[in-house]
Design a protein around this motif. Structure first.
Motif, mmCIF file in Angstrom:
data_model
loop_
_atom_site.group_PDB
_atom_site.id
_atom_site.type_symbol
_atom_site.label_atom_id
_atom_site.label_comp_id
_atom_site.label_asym_id
_atom_site.label_seq_id
_atom_site.Cartn_x
_atom_site.Cartn_y
_atom_site.Cartn_z
ATOM 1 N N LEU A 1 81.258 -42.280 -55.653
ATOM 2 C CA LEU A 1 80.887 -42.184 -54.241
ATOM 3 C C LEU A 1 80.029 -40.961 -53.970
ATOM 4 N N VAL A 2 80.064 -39.984 -54.847
ATOM 5 C CA VAL A 2 79.242 -38.791 -54.700
ATOM 6 C C VAL A 2 78.956 -38.210 -56.082
ATOM 7 N N ASN A 3 77.742 -37.714 -56.241
ATOM 8 C CA ASN A 3 77.384 -36.952 -57.440
ATOM 9 C C ASN A 3 77.391 -35.474 -57.069
ATOM 10 N N ILE A 4 77.876 -34.636 -57.949
ATOM 11 C CA ILE A 4 77.907 -33.209 -57.625
ATOM 12 C C ILE A 4 77.036 -32.413 -58.591
ATOM 13 N N ILE A 5 76.620 -31.259 -58.120
ATOM 14 C CA ILE A 5 75.885 -30.295 -58.945
ATOM 15 C C ILE A 5 76.488 -28.931 -58.666
ATOM 16 N N HIS A 6 76.476 -28.070 -59.652
ATOM 17 C CA HIS A 6 77.103 -26.755 -59.506
ATOM 18 C C HIS A 6 76.053 -25.671 -59.298
ATOM 19 N N TRP A 7 76.507 -24.534 -58.779
ATOM 20 C CA TRP A 7 75.596 -23.444 -58.426
ATOM 21 C C TRP A 7 74.731 -23.003 -59.600
ATOM 22 N N ASP A 8 75.313 -22.917 -60.809
ATOM 23 C CA ASP A 8 74.544 -22.444 -61.958
ATOM 24 C C ASP A 8 73.557 -23.503 -62.443
ATOM 25 N N GLU A 9 73.898 -24.781 -62.289
ATOM 26 C CA GLU A 9 72.971 -25.857 -62.659
ATOM 27 C C GLU A 9 71.767 -25.866 -61.720
ATOM 28 N N TYR B 1 73.294 -29.456 -49.576
ATOM 29 C CA TYR B 1 74.388 -28.485 -49.443
ATOM 30 C C TYR B 1 74.669 -28.211 -47.974
ATOM 31 N N CYS B 2 75.907 -27.809 -47.734
ATOM 32 C CA CYS B 2 76.326 -27.375 -46.400
ATOM 33 C C CYS B 2 77.134 -26.097 -46.591
ATOM 34 N N GLY B 3 78.040 -25.798 -45.664
ATOM 35 C CA GLY B 3 78.819 -24.580 -45.777
ATOM 36 C C GLY B 3 79.810 -24.615 -46.921
ATOM 37 N N VAL B 4 80.631 -25.686 -46.983
ATOM 38 C CA VAL B 4 81.680 -25.749 -48.007
ATOM 39 C C VAL B 4 81.676 -27.056 -48.793
ATOM 40 N N GLY B 5 80.834 -28.004 -48.429
ATOM 41 C CA GLY B 5 80.729 -29.249 -49.192
ATOM 42 C C GLY B 5 81.040 -30.511 -48.421
ATOM 43 N N LEU B 6 81.753 -30.405 -47.286
ATOM 44 C CA LEU B 6 82.189 -31.602 -46.571
ATOM 45 C C LEU B 6 81.029 -32.311 -45.879
ATOM 46 N N ARG B 7 80.231 -31.554 -45.116
ATOM 47 C CA ARG B 7 79.077 -32.179 -44.457
ATOM 48 C C ARG B 7 78.063 -32.657 -45.493
ATOM 49 N N GLY B 8 77.992 -31.955 -46.625
ATOM 50 C CA GLY B 8 77.117 -32.399 -47.703
ATOM 51 C C GLY B 8 77.541 -33.753 -48.248
ATOM 52 N N TYR B 9 78.869 -33.988 -48.291
ATOM 53 C CA TYR B 9 79.390 -35.280 -48.740
ATOM 54 C C TYR B 9 78.987 -36.379 -47.759
ATOM 55 N N PHE B 10 79.121 -36.106 -46.456
ATOM 56 C CA PHE B 10 78.714 -37.096 -45.451
ATOM 57 C C PHE B 10 77.230 -37.427 -45.603
ATOM 58 N N ALA B 11 76.410 -36.386 -45.769
ATOM 59 C CA ALA B 11 74.967 -36.607 -45.914
ATOM 60 C C ALA B 11 74.658 -37.387 -47.188
ATOM 61 N N SER B 12 75.363 -37.096 -48.267
ATOM 62 C CA SER B 12 75.163 -37.822 -49.525
ATOM 63 C C SER B 12 75.448 -39.300 -49.354
ATOM 64 N N LEU C 1 76.142 -30.159 -53.542
ATOM 65 C CA LEU C 1 76.458 -28.882 -54.182
ATOM 66 C C LEU C 1 77.954 -28.609 -54.084
ATOM 67 N N SER C 2 78.624 -28.543 -55.227
ATOM 68 C CA SER C 2 80.069 -28.311 -55.258
ATOM 69 C C SER C 2 80.403 -26.944 -54.659
ATOM 70 N N GLY C 3 81.314 -26.944 -53.697
ATOM 71 C CA GLY C 3 81.703 -25.688 -53.052
ATOM 72 C C GLY C 3 80.759 -25.227 -51.979
ATOM 73 N N GLY C 4 79.608 -25.911 -51.832
ATOM 74 C CA GLY C 4 78.668 -25.590 -50.780
ATOM 75 C C GLY C 4 78.038 -24.209 -50.903
#
Length: 827
Positions: free
Chosen positions: A453-461, A513-524, A538-541
């Motif tokens: 349902l969602v793909n994530i990417i991390h800050w270092d990636e 990305y958003c602040g903590v990841g939740l709105r980013g999930y909705f947008a995704s 973005l994991s953790g926003g």
């Protein structure tokens, strides 16, 4: 009648002895302890040093007399077992009180030797002001030294759990505390981005700390210690705590010919039996297969040692009926206001072991957000990408970290999955949790990832991706975006995405990305269902990204501090600060605790608009990002930040509302007078021109800011740079780039370096200052020199390679100065 000998009388040994007596009243049990104390609370030692635990007796859970009276165990303190004769089933003991030796036979022998502090052969390490913290005697020495010498500055070498606890407790006693850590982070069991949260918290407590640096020498200098670091820095201290780590104490076992594990610990089977069937072992010194990796590991924890003691005693009396299943290293620590919990395997360990995994970070509240006082909680979990089997978790927060660590540890120890986290039934009421606890949310989010349902990417990636192939989408509010954003991001608020799809390219990788990841999930979810095929959240926003990418260390913060005649530590105050202290102004208090970003900033703006010019607003916030946001907001709006403090996770900021015409002190009759320059080039003639202009502007009273980026960094390198650790790319860049200002080439007619030599000779003849002299003059004239952090990271340039006085900043720092300037040059 069975005869049991137990070597070691602290956690593991004492527990074994107590359980043995409860299981076998007729057995002869003798316990040997080479120290003066048995069954004491190791984990409480730092808090006794810091006077949090005030009574020394509270650390001593049992005495030899109480053990004998209650359990009929023969306890022999200051008796050291020095040899095991396996063939004759006897041990040799040195009586340290009477200075004699004797032997005792056994039917079964239990060894619990523990671990010993690591003390590397550093010159000066035996100084009287250098201590370790392993037992009550160590603590007594520290307490005596503090009471007699009244130290004002302490250095803690090593930033593990004990090191940080000692730092906090010495700070609690009123000392200036400096931490020196050789790794790139504190608390190495944590993953880097989680440790970064601890770094930022330590800064709010005015703890000085150096990362990626180690001690090369301790040097006694009159009544204080001079600590020489590997980077070439020097730190002064009145006392030093060594907390570099521990290693299993296995000398006795090794000399007896009992098998050791590959990692050096005492090898035991599932019944805690060594390679000798009559010898058993437990505690810090044993090595046992890890429940997940299957590799032999040590667990330097009191909880497993106590459980092992019970299992071992049962097996000695009842036969081998109970098995030990290993430790997943569940641990927790208090670091000032923060609580840090961890269990299982971190991402770095999984990578090292070659185990396929997914990790994700979620942010939530300690309880329902609508109930006052909710505090932020961050959870990182690692799990199998297919089955969802849980591998590990790290939790950082202010309240409820312990219970959530325990919940996840219980699932993990049972071999559970992220779906078990989803189904945990927790006690819920608004003061204690939310209907969906942060542990449930971590499980739900992990499920979304596994189910596609969602793909994530991390800050270092994200930092490693090629910018041209990506479209970075910030779905926060415009106000949040203005306070700080990822470079090259485009801001489209999540609630507007459906109406602005034509602004988002379909031929690029979309990173949201958003602040903590939740709105980013909705947008995704919106974009994925609208036909966008390459979408990542973005994991953790931005919260995690900012923590991990900002400056981590906190050096040289005590330069303006001094010890006064009253023996208290003071920080030198500027004249403006002295005036602020004397002024009394109307202050309105606003509670924004529990609000998540951008809530605190929105409330700040709303409330300060109600105030009259000159009035002040005291706002209390629990969102830790507010520490940075409020300063940026004040710089942008022209309001004045009077003070900023943090206590027990609550940030208190005092902001003074200022008149519009007073909001920019750099204006003169409405016209900005500051000058800014971006130095991109490292060519000698262009660098000279930059410094000539800068010195000229500074001489007329203007504030001048030089922002050095990419090749321009070579202009401000030291001629004699310290040796610093670099990765392969950093080393390659170092070899290709100019070494320092003296190594720069001309942009025209350089002629293999001959041109630059001719230029320098001509300048000397005409009495024109050299570039090195111009740099020195500029700093003396107050020219601010800023090195671009992003460029330093890309080019592999370390802070210690730059001239003293150069500060580190980002694009936002430069733009803030450019806003105040009427001239902005790019060279």
């Amino acid at each position: 009648m069975a005869k049991y000998l137990i070597v070691g009388g602290v956690a593991g040994g004492a527990t074994t002895a107590a359980r043995l007596r409860r299981m076998d009243e007729s057995a002869e049990i003798i316990m040997f302890e080479r120290g003066e104390h048995i069954s004491y609370a190791n984990c409480g030692l730092p808090y006794y040093v810091g006077d949090v635990i005030t009574e020394r007796e509270n650390l001593l859970l049992q005495t030899p007399e109480s053990f004998k009276k209650r359990l009929n165990v023969d306890v022999r303190i200051k008796n050291e077992v020095v040899r095991i004769d396996r063939e004759n089933k006897l041990v040799e003991i040195n009586d340290l009180i009477n200075n004699t030796s004797y032997t005792e036979t056994f039917d079964k022998l239990v060894v619990s030797p523990g671990a010993e502090p690591i003390k590397p052969p550093i010159p000066g390490i035996k100084d009287k002001a250098i201590f370790t913290v392993r037992n009550v005697n160590d603590t007594d020495k520290i307490k005596t030294y503090i009471n007699e010498n009244k130290p004002k500055k302490a250095v803690v070498v090593g930033a593990g759990f004990i090191g940080l606890e000692m730092a906090e407790n010495l700070h609690h006693l009123g000392m200036m505390v400096t931490i020196i850590e050789m790794a790139e982070q504190v608390m190495t069991p944590l993953d880097y981005e989680m440790a970064a949260v601890v770094h930022q918290h330590l800064k709010t407590k005015n703890v000085e700390f150096y990362l990626n640096d180690g001690v090369s020498q301790f040097k006694r200098n009159a009544d204080y210690l001079e600590i020489h670091l590997q980077s070439g820095r020097k730190v002064d201290a009145d006392m030093v705590i060594l907390s570099i780590g521990v290693k299993p104490e296995t000398k006795l076992i090794k000399e007896a010919g009992i098998e050791l594990a590959p990692n050096g610990g005492i090898k035991v089977n599932e019944y805690l039996q060594t390679s000798d069937p009559n010898v058993y072992a437990l505690g810090d010194a044993i090595a046992f297969p890890h429940p997940i990796t299957g590799k032999y590991t040590n667990a330097y924890l009191a909880g497993p040692a106590n459980k092992q003691g019970r299992i071992l005693a049962n097996n000695l009396v009842l036969g081998h009926k109970q098995t030990y299943k290993g430790s997943i290293a569940t641990a927790i620590a208090k670091v000032f206001d923060l609580t840090i919990g961890s269990t299982g395997l971190a991402e770095k360990v999984l990578k090292k072991e070659g185990i396929s995994f997914v990790s994700n970070i979620t942010h939530g509240g300690s309880h329902a957000g609508y109930y006052p006082g909710a505090m932020p909680t961050s959870i990182k979990i690692t799990f199998d990408p297919h089955s969802g089997k849980l591998y590990g978790a790290q939790i950082i927060g202010y309240e409820g970290v312990d219970k959530r660590t325990d919940l996840i540890a219980t699932v993990l120890k049972k071999g559970g999955t992220i779906y078990d986290l989803q189904e945990i039934e927790h006690a819920y009421a608004p003061p204690y949790s939310s209907a969906k606890d942060p542990v449930n949310q971590a499980g739900f989010t992990a499920g979304n990832i596994i189910e596609g349902l969602v793909n994530i990417i991390h800050w270092d990636e994200l930092n490693q991706l090629h910018a041209a192939n990506n479209f970075i989408l910030d779905v926060r509010t415009p106000d949040e975006f203005e306070l700080g954003q990822i470079e090259d991001a485009v801001n489209i608020e999540v609630d507007q995405i459906r109406n602005r799809l034509d602004e988002i390219p379909r031929d690029k990788k979309i990173i949201i990305y958003c602040g903590v990841g939740l709105r980013g999930y909705f947008a995704s979810r919106i974009l994925m269902q609208k036909g966008f095929s390459d979408v990542y959240n973005l994991s953790g926003g931005y919260k995690t990204y900012e923590h991990a990418t900002c400056k981590q260390s906190n050096e040289d913060i005590f330069e303006s501090s001094y010890v006064a005649k009253d023996s208290h530590i003071y920080r030198k105050k500027t004249s403006s600060e002295e005036k602020e202290i004397q002024s009394e102004k109307k202050t309105i208090e606003v509670d924004a605790c529990g609000l998540q970003c951008p809530g605190p900033i929105i409330k700040l703006k709303k409330e300060i608009d109600k105030l009259e010019n000159g009035d002040r607003l005291l706002q209390k916030v629990t969102d830790q990002g507010f520490m940075k946001d409020v300063a940026s907001w004040c710089n942008m709006t022209g309001n004045k930040l009077i003070s900023l403090d943090s206590d027990k996770g609550i940030i208190s900021a005092v902001i003074e509302k200022q008149k519009k015409d007073e909001q920019c002190s750099v204006l003169n009759n409405g016209v900005a007078k500051n000058k800014t320059m971006v130095i991109f080039s490292d060519e000698l003639d262009r660098a000279l021109a930059s410094l000539v202009i800068a010195n000229g502007a500074a001489a007329t009273g203007n504030k001048v800011t030089l922002f050095f980026t990419f090749w321009g960094l070579n202009v401000i390198k030291k001629a004699n740079k310290p040796k610093v650790q670099k990765d392969l790319m950093g080393k390659m860049f170092s070899k290709m780039m100019a070494n320092c200002a003296d190594d720069l080439k001309l942009s025209k007619m350089n002629m293999m370096g001959l041109g630059s030599k001719m230029m320098k000779k001509r300048m000397m003849a005409k009495k024109v200052d050299s570039l090195e002299d111009l740099l020195k003059t500029a700093m003396e004239n107050g020219v601010e020199m800023i090195a671009c952090q992003m460029s330093m990271d890309v080019m592999g340039v370390d802070k210690d390679e730059l001239l003293e006085g150069v500060s580190i900043g980002g694009v936002a720092t430069y733009l803030e100065e450019a806003e105040k300037s009427n001239i902005n040059l790019f060279i």
